[in-house]
Design a protein around this motif. Sequence first.
Motif, mmCIF file in Angstrom:
data_model
loop_
_atom_site.group_PDB
_atom_site.id
_atom_site.type_symbol
_atom_site.label_atom_id
_atom_site.label_comp_id
_atom_site.label_asym_id
_atom_site.label_seq_id
_atom_site.Cartn_x
_atom_site.Cartn_y
_atom_site.Cartn_z
ATOM 1 N N LYS A 1 1.299 12.531 3.648
ATOM 2 C CA LYS A 1 1.942 13.756 4.131
ATOM 3 C C LYS A 1 1.212 14.384 5.324
ATOM 4 N N SER A 2 -0.119 14.513 5.233
ATOM 5 C CA SER A 2 -0.851 15.155 6.327
ATOM 6 C C SER A 2 -0.957 14.235 7.543
ATOM 7 N N LEU A 3 -1.380 12.980 7.314
ATOM 8 C CA LEU A 3 -1.565 12.038 8.421
ATOM 9 C C LEU A 3 -0.276 11.284 8.762
ATOM 10 N N ARG A 4 0.671 11.277 7.827
ATOM 11 C CA ARG A 4 1.953 10.589 8.000
ATOM 12 C C ARG A 4 1.750 9.122 8.384
ATOM 13 N N MET A 5 0.796 8.492 7.705
ATOM 14 C CA MET A 5 0.546 7.073 7.951
ATOM 15 C C MET A 5 1.633 6.233 7.291
ATOM 16 N N LYS A 6 1.821 5.025 7.801
ATOM 17 C CA LYS A 6 2.892 4.160 7.338
ATOM 18 C C LYS A 6 2.329 2.831 6.806
ATOM 19 N N THR A 7 3.156 2.133 6.047
ATOM 20 C CA THR A 7 2.792 0.796 5.561
ATOM 21 C C THR A 7 2.453 -0.111 6.743
ATOM 22 N N GLY A 8 1.355 -0.855 6.594
ATOM 23 C CA GLY A 8 0.910 -1.748 7.658
ATOM 24 C C GLY A 8 -0.183 -1.186 8.523
ATOM 25 N N GLU A 9 -0.381 0.148 8.504
ATOM 26 C CA GLU A 9 -1.433 0.763 9.314
ATOM 27 C C GLU A 9 -2.797 0.562 8.652
ATOM 28 N N GLY B 1 -12.549 -2.101 5.837
ATOM 29 C CA GLY B 1 -11.321 -1.990 6.609
ATOM 30 C C GLY B 1 -10.135 -2.325 5.720
ATOM 31 N N CYS B 2 -9.177 -1.417 5.635
ATOM 32 C CA CYS B 2 -8.059 -1.587 4.703
ATOM 33 C C CYS B 2 -6.720 -1.415 5.408
ATOM 34 N N GLN B 3 -5.738 -2.151 4.893
ATOM 35 C CA GLN B 3 -4.364 -2.033 5.378
ATOM 36 C C GLN B 3 -3.509 -1.410 4.283
ATOM 37 N N ILE B 4 -2.657 -0.464 4.683
ATOM 38 C CA ILE B 4 -1.762 0.168 3.716
ATOM 39 C C ILE B 4 -0.654 -0.818 3.340
ATOM 40 N N GLU B 5 -0.578 -1.128 2.050
ATOM 41 C CA GLU B 5 0.434 -2.069 1.576
ATOM 42 C C GLU B 5 1.638 -1.375 0.952
ATOM 43 N N GLU B 6 1.398 -0.201 0.347
ATOM 44 C CA GLU B 6 2.504 0.487 -0.319
ATOM 45 C C GLU B 6 2.200 1.976 -0.413
ATOM 46 N N ILE B 7 3.208 2.796 -0.155
ATOM 47 C CA ILE B 7 3.100 4.244 -0.326
ATOM 48 C C ILE B 7 4.215 4.688 -1.267
ATOM 49 N N THR B 8 3.836 5.267 -2.397
ATOM 50 C CA THR B 8 4.821 5.788 -3.351
ATOM 51 C C THR B 8 4.707 7.310 -3.378
ATOM 52 N N LYS B 9 5.444 7.917 -4.293
ATOM 53 C CA LYS B 9 5.411 9.381 -4.401
ATOM 54 C C LYS B 9 4.025 9.899 -4.746
ATOM 55 N N ASP B 10 3.290 9.141 -5.573
ATOM 56 C CA ASP B 10 2.005 9.636 -6.078
ATOM 57 C C ASP B 10 0.793 8.822 -5.662
ATOM 58 N N VAL C 1 -1.147 5.550 -3.026
ATOM 59 C CA VAL C 1 -1.182 4.691 -1.843
ATOM 60 C C VAL C 1 -1.991 3.455 -2.221
ATOM 61 N N ARG C 2 -1.413 2.266 -2.023
ATOM 62 C CA ARG C 2 -2.100 1.018 -2.346
ATOM 63 C C ARG C 2 -2.611 0.370 -1.066
ATOM 64 N N LEU C 3 -3.907 0.009 -1.066
ATOM 65 C CA LEU C 3 -4.551 -0.571 0.103
ATOM 66 C C LEU C 3 -5.037 -1.984 -0.189
ATOM 67 N N LYS C 4 -4.949 -2.859 0.797
ATOM 68 C CA LYS C 4 -5.543 -4.188 0.716
ATOM 69 C C LYS C 4 -6.833 -4.183 1.526
ATOM 70 N N VAL C 5 -7.943 -4.612 0.910
ATOM 71 C CA VAL C 5 -9.222 -4.686 1.605
ATOM 72 C C VAL C 5 -9.220 -5.920 2.497
ATOM 73 N N CYS C 6 -9.377 -5.708 3.805
ATOM 74 C CA CYS C 6 -9.331 -6.801 4.782
ATOM 75 C C CYS C 6 -10.718 -7.290 5.174
ATOM 76 N N TYR C 7 -11.693 -6.387 5.225
ATOM 77 C CA TYR C 7 -13.054 -6.780 5.592
ATOM 78 C C TYR C 7 -14.054 -5.721 5.132
ATOM 79 N N LYS C 8 -15.304 -6.133 5.065
ATOM 80 C CA LYS C 8 -16.410 -5.250 4.713
ATOM 81 C C LYS C 8 -17.496 -5.361 5.776
#
Length: 240
Positions: A26-34, A47-56, A58-65
Amino acid sequence: MQKLFIDYTPENEIILDGEQARHIAKSLRMKTGEMLVVTDGGGSDFGCQIEEITKDTVRLKVCYKQASESEADCAVTIYQGVPKGSKLEDIIQKCTELGAIKFVPTLTKRCISRPDEKSAKKKTQRYRKIALEAAQQSGRGVIPEVCEMMTLKQALSQDESELKIVFYEGGGEPLKDIIKAQTKSVSVYIGPEGGFEKDEVDEIIKSGARCATLGPRILRTQTAPVAALTAIMLLTENLE
């Protein structure tokens, strides 16, 4: 990239909920894939990619450390004489951005603000939230510790820094003669409005501190820690 803190070390996936999920959606209005960065507060960035945003959530995939590159190699603790009003909030925010690792609100003889135990705990919670938000905004790798209020005697008894410095309007050594590039830990003692009493300065020096000056001008209690920390970071080559 936007940075968020979590209190565990992630593996392949991170599920955010509550305030953090609302902040992203809501505040940053980020989208899936960002992409965004999540840190465990221990010096590692993920470093994480947004995979899913639901009502409650946000699911992230860890891409690197990778190791965080934003932390100074000189650990600076601010022992701040408790000032009036919201000044300590400003000190914590600005000094977190500049790289302080720890804050100790310190009750001295000239402190006008002396909250009771209940009020002090509420203030400490507020200060910790400010440190968290400032750490995220400035891309820190750790969240600075904010201690509960303590007396000067208590502060001195638990201070284990390699170098202790008290800033006093009565004069002292130039900071450049005290801080070296290889200095690894520093405690900075700043008085409240009106400064320290002379016997308090003597007590701090007796504990092993050196008395320093920030120049010929008298700085406000909320200005002095920012000026001192900036100078320390420059002298230890952490502002290059």
